[in-house]
Design a protein around this motif. Sequence first.
Motif, PDB file in Angstrom:
ATOM      1  N   ALA A   1       0.789  -1.413   0.012  1.00 51.29           N
ATOM      2  CA  ALA A   1      -0.126  -0.056   0.150  1.00 51.29           C
ATOM      3  C   ALA A   1       0.807   1.273   0.133  1.00 51.29           C
ATOM      4  CB  ALA A   1      -0.936  -0.025   1.371  1.00 51.29           C
ATOM      5  N   GLU A   2       0.306   2.376  -0.520  1.00 48.46           N
ATOM      6  CA  GLU A   2       1.066   3.616  -0.469  1.00 48.46           C
ATOM      7  C   GLU A   2       0.938   4.511   0.788  1.00 48.46           C
ATOM      8  OE1 GLU A   2      -0.205   5.583  -4.066  1.00 48.46           O
ATOM      9  OE2 GLU A   2      -0.022   3.660  -5.211  1.00 48.46           O
TER      10      GLU A   2
ATOM     11  N   ASN B   1       6.626   5.685   2.338  1.00 48.30           N
ATOM     12  CA  ASN B   1       7.349   4.593   2.060  1.00 48.30           C
ATOM     13  C   ASN B   1       7.594   4.666   0.310  1.00 48.30           C
ATOM     14  OD1 ASN B   1       4.780   4.188   0.748  1.00 48.30           O
ATOM     15  ND2 ASN B   1       4.385   2.042   1.823  1.00 48.30           N
ATOM     16  N   GLU B   2       8.411   3.611  -0.116  1.00 45.11           N
ATOM     17  CA  GLU B   2       8.637   3.661  -1.520  1.00 45.11           C
ATOM     18  C   GLU B   2       7.588   3.542  -2.539  1.00 45.11           C
ATOM     19  OE1 GLU B   2      11.489   4.337  -2.610  1.00 45.11           O
ATOM     20  OE2 GLU B   2      12.583   4.761  -0.714  1.00 45.11           O
TER      21      GLU B   2
ATOM     22  N   ALA C   1       7.181   6.163  -5.412  1.00 45.73           N
ATOM     23  CA  ALA C   1       7.235   5.551  -6.891  1.00 45.73           C
ATOM     24  C   ALA C   1       5.839   6.419  -7.538  1.00 45.73           C
ATOM     25  CB  ALA C   1       7.056   4.086  -6.717  1.00 45.73           C
ATOM     26  N   ARG C   2       4.801   6.352  -6.660  1.00 48.61           N
ATOM     27  CA  ARG C   2       3.642   6.619  -7.365  1.00 48.61           C
ATOM     28  C   ARG C   2       3.889   8.384  -7.851  1.00 48.61           C
ATOM     29  NH1 ARG C   2      -0.109   4.400  -9.427  1.00 48.61           N
ATOM     30  NH2 ARG C   2      -0.489   2.917  -7.879  1.00 48.61           N
ATOM     31  N   HIS C   3       4.643   9.102  -7.109  1.00 53.21           N
ATOM     32  CA  HIS C   3       4.772  10.465  -7.380  1.00 53.21           C
ATOM     33  C   HIS C   3       6.490  10.592  -7.848  1.00 53.21           C
ATOM     34  CE1 HIS C   3       0.586  11.170  -6.157  1.00 53.21           C
ATOM     35  NE2 HIS C   3       1.183  10.590  -5.125  1.00 53.21           N
TER      36      HIS C   3
ATOM     37  N   ASP D   1      14.614  -0.259  -1.807  1.00 55.42           N
ATOM     38  CA  ASP D   1      14.444  -1.290  -0.679  1.00 55.42           C
ATOM     39  C   ASP D   1      15.053  -2.791  -0.880  1.00 55.42           C
ATOM     40  OD1 ASP D   1      13.328   0.512   0.681  1.00 55.42           O
ATOM     41  OD2 ASP D   1      11.183  -0.014  -0.118  1.00 55.42           O
ATOM     42  N   THR D   2      14.868  -3.045  -2.216  1.00 57.45           N
ATOM     43  CA  THR D   2      15.197  -4.513  -2.621  1.00 57.45           C
ATOM     44  C   THR D   2      16.957  -4.330  -2.689  1.00 57.45           C
ATOM     45  OG1 THR D   2      13.428  -4.553  -4.035  1.00 57.45           O
ATOM     46  CG2 THR D   2      15.617  -6.074  -4.447  1.00 57.45           C
TER      47      THR D   2
END
Length: 962
Positions: free
Chosen positions: A155-156, A171-172, A176-178, A847-848
């Motif tokens: 979830a964002e 969070n990432e 990433a969404r923006h 994160d990865t």
Amino acid sequence: MLELTPEVLATLYDESPEPVFVFTPVRESGRVVDFRHLYANPAAARIVRMSPAARFPNSLRTDAPDVERSGLLASYCRTMETGEPTDRRIQHDSGVRKSWFRVSAARAGPTLVVHFWDVTTETETHAALRQTEADRDLTELRRAELESLLAQVPAEMAYLRGPELVYEFVNERYRARHPGREFLGRALAEVLPSWRDDPLLPAMREVFRSGTPYRDQEHPLLVETPAGSERRWFDVAFLPVRTCDGVVEGVLSVATDVTEQVSARARSDALARERMALADELDAERRRLEVGEERFRSIVETHADIVWVADWNGHIRHAVPAWCALTGQKPGEMLGLGWADAIHPDDLGRTAQVWSDAVAQRRRFQTEFRVRKASGGWATVASRGIPLLRADGRIREWVGTTIDVSTRQREEEALRILSGGAAELSNTLDYKATLRAVGEMAIPIFADVCIVDLIDESGGLDRVMVAGRVEEDVLEGFRRLGPRTDADSPVMEALRTRRSVLRERLPAAVKLEIAGQTELLRLFERISPTSLVCAPLSARGRTLGVISFLTVRSGRRFERLDLALVEELGRRAALAMDNAVLYERAEEASRAKDEFLATVSHELRTPLASILGWTRLLRRGGLSTEKQIRALETLERNARAQTRLVEDLLDVSRIVSGKTRLNVETADLGRIVESAVESIRPNADGRGVRLAATVQACTLAGDPERLHQVLWNLLSNAVKFTPRGGQVKVALEVRERTATLTVSDDGQGIRADFLPHVFERFRQADATATRAHGGLGLGLAIVRHLVELHGGTVSVRSDGEGKGSTFTVRLPLGTALPLEKSPVEAAPSPGTSLAGLRLLVVDDEPDTREMVAATLEAHGAEVVSFAEADEVLRWLVSNQADLLVSDVAMPRMDGCSLIREIRRTGPGASGAIPAVALTAYARPEDRRRAMEAGFQDYLTKPVEPEELVARVAALARPRVAA
């Protein structure tokens, strides 16, 4: 030298604010082993709360044993012998409070002078500082752990503080969404200006003001993507975050992208529209039948014999068999204005003039003329036509008849049959009702017996309807005997040629054809049929069966002029039956789709609910250590459940598209069975189900991973449906070059009516909302497909509900391949060391990348991390590494392009660096493409840390050793 008498010592130390003790040594064999009290100043007396002489009447070892236990006595002895001063800190418990003292002892001539300083305040201050630093470090660690955990939540998420809603954490997924935006320390309205006009911003402010959570499902938002603005839908929740005293200090924003669910519902709506389109098609067909009924009513008015339909200017669009039978014209010859070629030359001009006048005046056409007969000579016919007008008054088409007095009676009968049953055929969606309607239409006006034979799923014929005006036992005899399938059968001829078959007179030869069929011959002689006509039931290019009519005792016989009526009856009946089947399939597909979508939604949302719930509890804090451990276990378990769900959906997608591939090698089936049993055992133990396995060793050519999947699915299914205290048995035996694997349980069992559907996709014995067991109904379908790919079979047996079930898999052993083991295969070991290795990690997902690097560093490796492939290439120009771990899907240059470039241009050892692809793409073609590009191993996300370390060690260690 001044002698240190008590008087001298009093002069020196009585005024000292710090405690001072003076002791004389006690020696044994020349070594100092104890001390006796000589002097103590007033400050020292206050510490011991009595006279020092009374406190230490004998020796220090005897009167103060704590001094020996703390090691001070030994230090004093060493100081007295060596002259090396003693400086230590000790704790003193007075019974009221615990104090800390700094002890300093020094040799002064023949005596030992011990000074005490009270350092309690200083010690407590330092301890408090150290505890504060430890608490701060622990808080930061827990914050980092929480942020890492929230980063993995699907979830964002963002945390905004204060009435201005200033970002403090994202969070990432949110970032990433923006892309390209800076969040921390900036207000929401400043970072996302588009939110200023969205109702979500006032809603978030109201949450901060009132402390009441806010939720909105499927809220549309415009989001920026590389391709431009895109509308997506989100389930949004704003949760107040409070201080320890209950004051709202910020808002936690949680948004889940549900665009796929919305799209799925849109697709569901599209299917509903398709169903409505089918209903419209059925309605249109009903309207077309009504038009046909209107045509035939016109025929009744003109006492029709030969029926024809022409366009507005007289062109015939469809061949009329009756006209061709009368005139001898071929069907193609009468189309258009070709029908006029059969008119007598002397009548042609007059007939043409009457037609022209009727078209011009839009009135009925009626005239008589002579036509050439097929048998020779001329016949006088009366032709009538009625114009059918459009809404604007223009002629749409003509419907007419050409009267042959000898056949007028039959045409009227045909009209009554077709018009009388048209409405019932068009309104029914039950094929049995359709067949009954056909019988009612034809009997007894047209025929005495009606028989319908339909093609079954195996291609054979089933007799589904027999009706007639004869004795019931005769009809029952026809039902029992079924259709003839010999080469001379008119039914088989109609199926083979897809044309009507007429037997105007049943010759005596028919008795010879059925002479060997005693009961059929008896029925034949009993009813004495006089004629027979068979027509194929064809609709939309498919032949469904054959409809047959018999005349027996009515005295009438079928003629070729009757074929048109029979074919029309067959066409209408077939179309109505096909519509019924299509409607039933559409309804079944719609139900299956709705059930599947509901199941997918349930199976996705259930783990998400646990993940979001525990995440919020962890975020809020206050959980005990045991609850925190349970929360992490729940998050991991539900994440794995979603991984298995996605894998099942991908497997079914590969099955449907025919892209399932096997990596065939020599597989040890016995070890695969044992491995599957052990992998399912924790689940079985947790459910209280006993596992028992009997395994006979054998090998076969197959895909070990897929065979393990087959075993795991069967065992998981058995454990799931076995109650606590039950038992699941696994047996593997080899007989006649066939491996037979059985998985049996004494659990819930399977209903007899559901057994044929066990291995179908999306089918579950209980698909209701109250079902006791979850799942998508895919596991057994995947089992059947994988077993069949191995050339085997799978079957199921159950005596009914509550009596357990047994699944049997049979696999041909065939010829085993040479038993080989991949050079990079390694068993995961938590103790594997990567010390001395320098490893490169490249992944555009932070994160990865951090997780992989931390995992490898925890095992002793030196890790160099990069976010882009270009950075790796520049680094390798002047540096070397022992192994590369690379993502595949990355911007600008993907992992495959990177490894190709390294292999092509890498200097020296860098060009041959071992490489492991770590990606979320799990298709066989993705793996093949990566291996062809130059990777030595391929891992799919999510990957277990132990497996990652084992694979890296297996590739890197041989190279380092070389």
